[in-house]
Every structure is written in C-alpha cells, then in structure tokens.
Design a protein around this motif. Structure first.
Motif, mmCIF file in Angstrom:
data_model
loop_
_atom_site.group_PDB
_atom_site.id
_atom_site.type_symbol
_atom_site.label_atom_id
_atom_site.label_comp_id
_atom_site.label_asym_id
_atom_site.label_seq_id
_atom_site.Cartn_x
_atom_site.Cartn_y
_atom_site.Cartn_z
ATOM 1 N N SER A 31 1.041 -1.143 0.032
ATOM 2 C CA SER A 31 -0.245 0.004 0.110
ATOM 3 C C SER A 31 0.655 1.233 -0.322
ATOM 4 N N GLU A 33 0.691 4.060 -1.933
ATOM 5 C CA GLU A 33 -0.085 5.149 -2.068
ATOM 6 C C GLU A 33 0.323 6.765 -1.039
ATOM 7 N N ARG B 13 -9.556 -2.846 -12.411
ATOM 8 C CA ARG B 13 -8.502 -2.378 -12.082
ATOM 9 C C ARG B 13 -6.909 -2.935 -11.355
ATOM 10 N N ALA B 15 -3.006 -2.610 -10.204
ATOM 11 C CA ALA B 15 -2.618 -2.322 -9.265
ATOM 12 C C ALA B 15 -1.735 -0.707 -9.523
ATOM 13 N N TYR B 17 -3.191 1.334 -11.713
ATOM 14 C CA TYR B 17 -4.173 2.515 -11.766
ATOM 15 C C TYR B 17 -3.973 3.415 -10.658
ATOM 16 N N PHE B 18 -4.308 2.107 -9.625
ATOM 17 C CA PHE B 18 -4.073 2.814 -7.956
ATOM 18 C C PHE B 18 -2.766 3.656 -7.897
ATOM 19 N N GLN B 36 -10.083 3.420 -1.069
ATOM 20 C CA GLN B 36 -10.523 2.514 -2.568
ATOM 21 C C GLN B 36 -9.713 1.561 -3.008
ATOM 22 N N LYS B 37 -8.206 1.866 -2.939
ATOM 23 C CA LYS B 37 -7.408 0.298 -3.787
ATOM 24 C C LYS B 37 -8.236 -0.986 -2.094
ATOM 25 N N SER B 38 -8.380 -0.732 -0.871
ATOM 26 C CA SER B 38 -8.820 -1.641 -0.078
ATOM 27 C C SER B 38 -9.933 -1.945 -0.513
ATOM 28 N N TYR B 40 -11.175 -1.582 -3.218
ATOM 29 C CA TYR B 40 -10.711 -2.604 -5.077
ATOM 30 C C TYR B 40 -11.409 -4.086 -4.625
ATOM 31 N N PHE B 59 -1.185 -6.636 -7.832
ATOM 32 C CA PHE B 59 -1.128 -6.224 -6.572
ATOM 33 C C PHE B 59 -0.338 -7.307 -5.849
#
Lengths: 173, 64
Positions: A31, A33, B13, B15, B17-18, B36-38, B40, B59
């Motif tokens: 993660s 991001e 989607r 990874a 993309y995020f 949003q990733k979580s 998704y 991912f």
C-alpha cells in the motif's frame, strides 16, 4: 484468550475458522499510495483487510477469540520490525465508526505494548476516512513514519527552512 | 431469468491504476486512493477473483 489456530497460505493470506463455522481471511497488501511522497517509507507500508469467505452473514454474538486471532496475526507481521501496517475502515456501508472502535478496542485489549497505534480521521473527497497506522516501537523508521503520518493526516505541519530558522533564533521560543 | 448485477458492476483495475492515481493525489487525498484500493481488493475477492487473479493485475500480498 486463546486465539484460533490459523492457516498461513504463503505468500498471500491467513485464514481461520471460528467455532461457529465462519471462515475469515486476513491479508496484507502493498500500500505505497499514502506515503508515495516518501520513497524510503512507501515500500514498507502494507494495508490490512479482514474478509469473510463467500461473504456469508455473521452470526450474532461476541466471539472474543476472533479479536485475539486477528491481533496475533497482525502482531506476528509487525514483530518483524521491517514494515508498518495501515488499516483503513471501509465506509461503503456506513459502519466505519463501528469498525474503527472495534479495531481500536481489539488492539488495546491484546497489544502487549510492543506496537504503537496512531489513529487518524482524514477528510478527503467529501468523506471521513478513519484509519490507523501500526508500527513496532523498535522499527528503525518509527520516527520517520510518525512524522510523515502526522503531516499527511494534518496533525502536524512541518516548518519550512525559513520558519525553522526563525524559531531557532527566537529566544522566547 | 434475472442475473446478479453485482458482477456486472464490478470493474477490474490494476495495481498500477491506484499507483498513478496516488501520484496525482495531494496530501489527504492519498488516503482516499488507499481506501479505494482496499475496497477494490475486498470487492474483487467477493466477486470471485482469486489472490492469483489479483497478483496478475499487479497487486502484491505478504505473509511472514
């Protein structure tokens, strides 16, 4: 409280089944991001999700062994002292506050003090995002993570160089 | 016969993309991308995708 015996399905996820027959999946995913502006930290952050196999409905009642199991899985992951974990409460069903309080309570109850939990509420995209960062207190990036997290959540504003110089030169500060 | 619309609504989607979305996001907006990733990943698993499918989309998962 005795946690459930869980199965580790390397390298993807953990799974355990409660006495009531409900099967849970727990997994950590990269993660990067949130800390994408901090390259030295971003690769060390993992998101954490808990899910139910087959999306079955939960049985009513309190099963404290679930909490003990989830915290054991989290603690074993964080005890490596390499990574930090971010937990973001899903708000798609409006139950994010319940998740936030439950998770915080679980952690408070079963944490032995080795893991630091930073909790935050961030307002973004017109919604409140409840989250927590978990990190081992002996992680060598602890201070960097705390500073970055507090800046990102708005709890702390890092002074720029001029501002910092003014502070250092102010005898009354 | 009525089909479930859940799977139809679900949009795959990657990874990447995020990651790209996070690069464009500023400050607190990065938490929105992470949320949003979580969501998704959770939705993908509930819509029948496996961890292997998600890994094919870039991912990455970890255990110790």
């Amino acid at each position: 409280m005795q946690p459930y015996k869980y199965i580790l399905l390397k390298p993807d996820y953990y799974t355990f089944t409660t006495i009531g027959g409900t099967e849970y999946h727990c997994y950590f995913y990269t993660s990067e991001e949130i800390f994408s502006d901090y390259p030295s930290l971003s690769k060390k952050v993992f998101g954490f999700n808990i899910g139910l196999k087959d999306n079955v409905s939960l049985q009513k009642g309190l099963d404290k062994r679930i909490a003990a199991t989830v915290v054991t899985i989290l603690k074993n992951f964080i005890d490596e002292k390499k990574n930090a974990v971010i937990y973001i409460c899903d708000n798609s069903d409006g139950r994010e506050k319940a998740r936030y309080h439950k998770f915080s309570h679980w952690f408070r109850q079963y944490n032995d003090g080795s893991i630091i939990q930073l909790k935050g509420v961030v307002r973004a995209g017109g919604t409140n995002i409840l989250n927590a960062l978990l990190i081992h207190k002996e992680n060598k990036y602890l201070n960097d993570f705390i500073e970055a997290y507090e800046i990102l959540t708005g709890a702390y504003t890092k002074p720029d160089d001029d501002e910092l110089q003014n502070i250092l030169n102010d005898p009354e500060w | 016969m009525q089909q479930s619309t859940t799977a139809e609504k679900f949009q795959k989607r990657t990874a990447e993309y995020f990651i790209e979305k996070a690069k464009q996001a500023k400050g607190k907006e990065k938490f929105l991308v992470a949320l949003q990733k979580s969501r998704y990943i959770s939705d993908a698993l509930q819509n029948g995708l496996s961890f292997s499918d998600l890994k094919e989309q870039g991912f990455k998962f970890a255990t110790v």
